[in-house]
Design an enzyme around this catalytic site. Sequence first.
Site, PDB file in Angstrom:
ATOM      1  N   GLY A  36       0.845  -1.207   0.000  1.00 49.99           N
ATOM      2  CA  GLY A  36       0.000   0.000   0.000  1.00 49.99           C
ATOM      3  C   GLY A  36       0.873   1.246   0.000  1.00 49.99           C
ATOM      4  N   HIS A  37       1.877   1.264   0.882  1.00 51.96           N
ATOM      5  CA  HIS A  37       2.817   2.394   0.900  1.00 51.96           C
ATOM      6  C   HIS A  37       3.567   2.476  -0.443  1.00 51.96           C
ATOM      7  CE1 HIS A  37       2.861   1.392   5.386  1.00 51.96           C
ATOM      8  NE2 HIS A  37       2.442   2.627   5.371  1.00 51.96           N
ATOM      9  N   LYS A 150      -7.191   4.513   2.347  1.00 47.74           N
ATOM     10  CA  LYS A 150      -7.349   3.633   3.519  1.00 47.74           C
ATOM     11  C   LYS A 150      -7.680   4.489   4.746  1.00 47.74           C
ATOM     12  CE  LYS A 150      -6.358   0.303   6.562  1.00 47.74           C
ATOM     13  NZ  LYS A 150      -5.515   0.842   7.556  1.00 47.74           N
ATOM     14  N   SER A 186      -2.186  -3.044   6.125  1.00 47.33           N
ATOM     15  CA  SER A 186      -1.898  -2.133   7.227  1.00 47.33           C
ATOM     16  C   SER A 186      -0.667  -2.637   7.966  1.00 47.33           C
ATOM     17  CB  SER A 186      -3.089  -2.108   8.193  1.00 47.33           C
ATOM     18  OG  SER A 186      -2.693  -1.557   9.430  1.00 47.33           O
TER      19      SER A 186
HETATM   20  P1  AMP Z   1       0.881   4.924   7.706  1.00 44.93           P
HETATM   21  O1  AMP Z   1       2.281   4.447   7.605  1.00 44.93           O
HETATM   22  O2  AMP Z   1      -0.093   3.883   8.162  1.00 44.93           O
HETATM   23  O3  AMP Z   1       0.755   6.230   8.447  1.00 44.93           O
HETATM   24  O4  AMP Z   1       0.412   5.242   6.224  1.00 44.93           O
HETATM   25  C1  AMP Z   1       1.146   6.102   5.394  1.00 44.93           C
HETATM   26  C2  AMP Z   1       0.341   6.371   4.146  1.00 44.93           C
HETATM   27  O5  AMP Z   1       0.085   5.132   3.483  1.00 44.93           O
HETATM   28  C3  AMP Z   1      -1.036   6.996   4.457  1.00 44.93           C
HETATM   29  O6  AMP Z   1      -1.334   7.957   3.462  1.00 44.93           O
HETATM   30  C4  AMP Z   1      -1.952   5.814   4.369  1.00 44.93           C
HETATM   31  O7  AMP Z   1      -3.280   6.144   4.042  1.00 44.93           O
HETATM   32  C5  AMP Z   1      -1.307   5.012   3.266  1.00 44.93           C
HETATM   33  N1  AMP Z   1      -1.722   3.617   3.336  1.00 44.93           N
HETATM   34  C6  AMP Z   1      -1.664   2.791   4.412  1.00 44.93           C
HETATM   35  N2  AMP Z   1      -2.197   1.595   4.118  1.00 44.93           N
HETATM   36  C7  AMP Z   1      -2.625   1.678   2.826  1.00 44.93           C
HETATM   37  C8  AMP Z   1      -3.281   0.771   1.936  1.00 44.93           C
HETATM   38  N3  AMP Z   1      -3.627  -0.458   2.328  1.00 44.93           N
HETATM   39  N4  AMP Z   1      -3.554   1.192   0.690  1.00 44.93           N
HETATM   40  C9  AMP Z   1      -3.223   2.444   0.286  1.00 44.93           C
HETATM   41  N5  AMP Z   1      -2.613   3.349   1.076  1.00 44.93           N
HETATM   42  C10 AMP Z   1      -2.316   2.959   2.328  1.00 44.93           C
END
Ligand code: AMP
Length: 283
Positions: A36-37, A150, A186
């Site tokens: 996702g990232h 997400k 996630s």
């Molecule tokens: P985080 O590391 O969880 O703070 O996420 C960093 C970025 O990655 C944020 O913009 C999230 O929305 C995005 N992100 C996290 N999980 C996903 C996913 N499964 N699909 C798309 N973007 C994601």
Amino acid sequence: MKIFTSKSEIKEFLSTQKKDKKSIGFVPTMGALHQGHLSLIKRAKKKNDIAVVSVFVNPTQFDNKEDLDKYPKTYEDDVALLESVNCDVLFFPSVQEIYAENIVSDNFDFDGLEYQMEGKFRDGHFDGVGTIVKTLFEIVEPDTAYFGKKDFQQLQIIKKLVEKYKLPVKIKGRPIFREEDGLAMSSRNTRLSKEHREAAPFIYKTLKKAKKKFGVKAPEELTKWVEKQFKKHPLFELEYFTIADEKTLQTVTEIKENMKYRAFIAVFAGDIRLIDNIRLKNN
Ligand code: AMP
């Protein structure tokens, strides 16, 4: 890939890039990177001359100390993944570098977006998010920043932050990446027990069923239906399910034409909290 831990050094490096008219795409993350990232980073790379990623587990956006302490940290793997997608710059600051001795958030007014859903259940969360994203934007000064749907509420709040403070950055929302069985990717998924991980596709399956029923059942009735599905499930505890207007994020009771709606969910799988959402179609 260049790695910086100091604000002044990354600023200096990026300012020379800007002088050379290089565009900068930025992806803020909390690390423990997954596909996702990477999808956001690939997009940043494709649309800009330079892709910058930050990895920073921001303490002020956590209202639960255990969640903060147990947040997965996989620095070596993250660096390898970033190199595999040709990321240009990693910013990996310490808490001290960002907050010095004063680990507190600023207070933000996001026109009420902050009181819905995650804001109701995670005290001070969006003040923490606003504080770190504004700080990172001031350091990186990106042309465009990429966020995942997400965290749809977070995406809307960042757009509001940019609008209110007239920050010179474009915000792009990108699709949710899922595991093959439908579970939204996630960083927290790695902390699920085997039993919870195996059962977790139930969340997205229920969202998809709700999407089918949308328009047939009224929003309140549909919400009750989802609540019932989770009451019957032995492994999950529903924190909230709500159908909301995409713009205001307020729960709706009535469906109108030409409006965009989304269903949002937060679920506890043991002590791991998972969120997801799905676009609804009113036809
Ligand atoms: P985080 O590391 O969880 O703070 O996420 C960093 C970025 O990655 C944020 O913009 C999230 O929305 C995005 N992100 C996290 N999980 C996903 C996913 N499964 N699909 C798309 N973007 C994601």
